[in-house]
Motif scaffolding. Structure first.
Motif, PDB file in Angstrom:
ATOM      1  N   MET A 257       9.711  46.218   2.549  1.00 30.38           N
ATOM      2  CA  MET A 257       8.731  46.691   3.502  1.00 30.38           C
ATOM      3  C   MET A 257       7.322  46.470   2.935  1.00 30.38           C
ATOM      4  O   MET A 257       7.071  46.724   1.769  1.00 30.38           O
ATOM      5  CB  MET A 257       8.969  48.183   3.749  1.00 30.38           C
ATOM      6  N   ILE A 258       6.418  46.029   3.785  1.00 33.59           N
ATOM      7  CA  ILE A 258       5.058  45.740   3.350  1.00 33.59           C
ATOM      8  C   ILE A 258       4.257  47.038   3.281  1.00 33.59           C
ATOM      9  O   ILE A 258       4.282  47.862   4.186  1.00 33.59           O
ATOM     10  CB  ILE A 258       4.380  44.741   4.311  1.00 33.59           C
ATOM     11  N   ASP A 259       3.546  47.208   2.192  1.00 30.81           N
ATOM     12  CA  ASP A 259       2.732  48.404   1.958  1.00 30.81           C
ATOM     13  C   ASP A 259       1.526  48.400   2.913  1.00 30.81           C
ATOM     14  O   ASP A 259       0.741  47.454   2.932  1.00 30.81           O
ATOM     15  CB  ASP A 259       2.274  48.379   0.500  1.00 30.81           C
ATOM     16  N   PRO A 260       1.356  49.476   3.709  1.00 28.97           N
ATOM     17  CA  PRO A 260       0.227  49.542   4.651  1.00 28.97           C
ATOM     18  C   PRO A 260      -1.134  49.436   3.955  1.00 28.97           C
ATOM     19  O   PRO A 260      -2.073  48.887   4.517  1.00 28.97           O
ATOM     20  CB  PRO A 260       0.385  50.907   5.333  1.00 28.97           C
ATOM     21  N   PHE A 261      -1.240  49.977   2.732  1.00 22.00           N
ATOM     22  CA  PHE A 261      -2.495  49.885   1.985  1.00 22.00           C
ATOM     23  C   PHE A 261      -2.848  48.421   1.729  1.00 22.00           C
ATOM     24  O   PHE A 261      -3.992  48.008   1.927  1.00 22.00           O
ATOM     25  CB  PHE A 261      -2.380  50.662   0.664  1.00 22.00           C
ATOM     26  N   CYS A 262      -1.860  47.637   1.314  1.00 22.56           N
ATOM     27  CA  CYS A 262      -2.087  46.217   1.035  1.00 22.56           C
ATOM     28  C   CYS A 262      -2.506  45.471   2.304  1.00 22.56           C
ATOM     29  O   CYS A 262      -3.410  44.629   2.267  1.00 22.56           O
ATOM     30  CB  CYS A 262      -0.829  45.579   0.435  1.00 22.56           C
ATOM     31  N   LEU A 263      -1.857  45.786   3.414  1.00 23.99           N
ATOM     32  CA  LEU A 263      -2.223  45.163   4.685  1.00 23.99           C
ATOM     33  C   LEU A 263      -3.645  45.534   5.098  1.00 23.99           C
ATOM     34  O   LEU A 263      -4.393  44.691   5.601  1.00 23.99           O
ATOM     35  CB  LEU A 263      -1.250  45.586   5.790  1.00 23.99           C
ATOM     36  N   ARG A 264      -4.011  46.803   4.884  1.00 20.09           N
ATOM     37  CA  ARG A 264      -5.372  47.235   5.215  1.00 20.09           C
ATOM     38  C   ARG A 264      -6.393  46.451   4.400  1.00 20.09           C
ATOM     39  O   ARG A 264      -7.417  46.002   4.915  1.00 20.09           O
ATOM     40  CB  ARG A 264      -5.515  48.739   4.948  1.00 20.09           C
ATOM     41  N   LEU A 265      -6.107  46.294   3.092  1.00 17.42           N
ATOM     42  CA  LEU A 265      -7.010  45.514   2.247  1.00 17.42           C
ATOM     43  C   LEU A 265      -7.166  44.096   2.781  1.00 17.42           C
ATOM     44  O   LEU A 265      -8.284  43.577   2.879  1.00 17.42           O
ATOM     45  CB  LEU A 265      -6.491  45.465   0.805  1.00 17.42           C
ATOM     46  N   GLU A 266      -6.052  43.479   3.105  1.00 17.55           N
ATOM     47  CA  GLU A 266      -6.099  42.101   3.615  1.00 17.55           C
ATOM     48  C   GLU A 266      -6.890  42.025   4.921  1.00 17.55           C
ATOM     49  O   GLU A 266      -7.750  41.147   5.087  1.00 17.55           O
ATOM     50  CB  GLU A 266      -4.681  41.581   3.825  1.00 17.55           C
ATOM     51  N   ASN A 267      -6.617  42.941   5.837  1.00 13.47           N
ATOM     52  CA  ASN A 267      -7.328  42.936   7.126  1.00 13.47           C
ATOM     53  C   ASN A 267      -8.825  43.174   6.945  1.00 13.47           C
ATOM     54  O   ASN A 267      -9.645  42.503   7.579  1.00 13.47           O
ATOM     55  CB  ASN A 267      -6.744  43.992   8.069  1.00 13.47           C
ATOM     56  N   LEU A 268      -9.187  44.122   6.090  1.00 15.84           N
ATOM     57  CA  LEU A 268     -10.601  44.396   5.848  1.00 15.84           C
ATOM     58  C   LEU A 268     -11.296  43.197   5.216  1.00 15.84           C
ATOM     59  O   LEU A 268     -12.424  42.857   5.584  1.00 15.84           O
ATOM     60  CB  LEU A 268     -10.760  45.632   4.968  1.00 15.84           C
ATOM     61  N   ARG A 269     -10.616  42.560   4.271  1.00 17.47           N
ATOM     62  CA  ARG A 269     -11.199  41.377   3.617  1.00 17.47           C
ATOM     63  C   ARG A 269     -11.427  40.268   4.636  1.00 17.47           C
ATOM     64  O   ARG A 269     -12.497  39.663   4.686  1.00 17.47           O
ATOM     65  CB  ARG A 269     -10.284  40.877   2.495  1.00 17.47           C
ATOM     66  N   GLU A 270     -10.417  40.020   5.464  1.00 22.08           N
ATOM     67  CA  GLU A 270     -10.548  38.954   6.462  1.00 22.08           C
ATOM     68  C   GLU A 270     -11.649  39.260   7.474  1.00 22.08           C
ATOM     69  O   GLU A 270     -12.418  38.379   7.842  1.00 22.08           O
ATOM     70  CB  GLU A 270      -9.205  38.723   7.155  1.00 22.08           C
ATOM     71  N   LYS A 271     -11.719  40.517   7.937  1.00 19.50           N
ATOM     72  CA  LYS A 271     -12.782  40.913   8.871  1.00 19.50           C
ATOM     73  C   LYS A 271     -14.165  40.736   8.254  1.00 19.50           C
ATOM     74  O   LYS A 271     -15.123  40.414   8.940  1.00 19.50           O
ATOM     75  CB  LYS A 271     -12.610  42.361   9.309  1.00 19.50           C
ATOM     76  N   SER A 272     -14.260  40.980   6.956  1.00 24.92           N
ATOM     77  CA  SER A 272     -15.544  40.888   6.257  1.00 24.92           C
ATOM     78  C   SER A 272     -15.903  39.460   5.876  1.00 24.92           C
ATOM     79  O   SER A 272     -17.027  39.195   5.459  1.00 24.92           O
ATOM     80  CB  SER A 272     -15.522  41.751   4.993  1.00 24.92           C
ATOM     81  N   GLY A 273     -14.936  38.549   5.970  1.00 27.74           N
ATOM     82  CA  GLY A 273     -15.202  37.148   5.682  1.00 27.74           C
ATOM     83  C   GLY A 273     -15.205  36.775   4.209  1.00 27.74           C
ATOM     84  O   GLY A 273     -15.726  35.730   3.833  1.00 27.74           O
ATOM     85  N   TYR A 274     -14.643  37.614   3.364  1.00 29.78           N
ATOM     86  CA  TYR A 274     -14.577  37.319   1.932  1.00 29.78           C
ATOM     87  C   TYR A 274     -13.259  36.622   1.587  1.00 29.78           C
ATOM     88  O   TYR A 274     -12.244  36.860   2.229  1.00 29.78           O
ATOM     89  CB  TYR A 274     -14.637  38.613   1.096  1.00 29.78           C
ATOM     90  N   THR A 275     -13.315  35.821   0.538  1.00 28.51           N
ATOM     91  CA  THR A 275     -12.087  35.305  -0.049  1.00 28.51           C
ATOM     92  C   THR A 275     -11.635  36.300  -1.113  1.00 28.51           C
ATOM     93  O   THR A 275     -12.420  37.147  -1.553  1.00 28.51           O
ATOM     94  CB  THR A 275     -12.290  33.926  -0.712  1.00 28.51           C
ATOM     95  N   LYS A 276     -10.396  36.181  -1.552  1.00 31.08           N
ATOM     96  CA  LYS A 276      -9.895  37.055  -2.616  1.00 31.08           C
ATOM     97  C   LYS A 276     -10.706  36.851  -3.892  1.00 31.08           C
ATOM     98  O   LYS A 276     -11.053  37.806  -4.586  1.00 31.08           O
ATOM     99  CB  LYS A 276      -8.413  36.781  -2.876  1.00 31.08           C
ATOM    100  N   LYS A 277     -11.024  35.601  -4.163  1.00 31.64           N
ATOM    101  CA  LYS A 277     -11.788  35.278  -5.365  1.00 31.64           C
ATOM    102  C   LYS A 277     -13.185  35.897  -5.307  1.00 31.64           C
ATOM    103  O   LYS A 277     -13.674  36.453  -6.291  1.00 31.64           O
ATOM    104  CB  LYS A 277     -11.870  33.765  -5.532  1.00 31.64           C
ATOM    105  N   GLU A 278     -13.834  35.808  -4.141  1.00 28.61           N
ATOM    106  CA  GLU A 278     -15.173  36.386  -3.989  1.00 28.61           C
ATOM    107  C   GLU A 278     -15.154  37.896  -4.228  1.00 28.61           C
ATOM    108  O   GLU A 278     -16.040  38.442  -4.890  1.00 28.61           O
ATOM    109  CB  GLU A 278     -15.725  36.102  -2.586  1.00 28.61           C
ATOM    110  N   LEU A 279     -14.139  38.564  -3.693  1.00 30.83           N
ATOM    111  CA  LEU A 279     -14.054  40.008  -3.891  1.00 30.83           C
ATOM    112  C   LEU A 279     -13.788  40.351  -5.347  1.00 30.83           C
ATOM    113  O   LEU A 279     -14.355  41.307  -5.878  1.00 30.83           O
ATOM    114  CB  LEU A 279     -12.982  40.625  -2.992  1.00 30.83           C
TER     115      LEU A 279
END
Length: 132
Positions: free
Chosen positions: A1-23
């Motif tokens: 099962m996917i952790d909701p916290f991890c999904l929230r992080l991914e969604n927030l990052r994508e909405k903000s337009g950052y890459t993982k490396k940039e963050l």
């Protein structure tokens, strides 16, 4: 099962337009650290959670639990403040430092946000203790 916290992080990052490396760089880490948070391999520290909440412009409640605090209307807030004061008294804190207005006037917006984030974190830890 996917952790909701991890999904929230991914969604927030994508909405903000950052890459993982940039963050990772924005947080002062090596290139892959933030990605390990999204994959659920690591958990960010409290300080990192506060930084992420500020970067994404969300509360710690939302970041950690997926729930935003709803302020309601002024009458409700005044009633809740009265209840908080009564709670302090019930716990034996007759003059808590946190209720001294002159101290609040010294705080900047950034200070108040930091205080809010810390309070949200303490509440989160209290909930975890109750579940254990």
């Amino acid at each position: 099962m996917i952790d909701p916290f991890c999904l929230r992080l991914e969604n927030l990052r994508e909405k903000s337009g950052y890459t993982k490396k940039e963050l990772s760089q924005k947080l002062g880490f090596s290139a892959n650290v933030y990605g390990s948070y999204e994959r659920g391999e690591r958990r960010p520290s409290f300080e990192t959670c506060c930084k992420l909440a500020n970067i994404f412009h969300v509360s710690l409640d939302y970041l950690l639990c997926g729930k935003e605090y709803n302020q309601g209307n002024i009458e409700t807030e005044e009633s809740q403040l009265t209840e908080v004061i009564e709670l302090f008294k019930e716990k034996g804190l007759k003059h808590p430092y946190i209720l001294q207005l002159d101290k609040w006037e010294e705080l900047s917006q950034e200070d108040l946000q930091e205080l809010t984030n810390h309070f949200n974190w303490v509440v989160h830890k209290a909930r975890l203790r109750k579940k254990a």
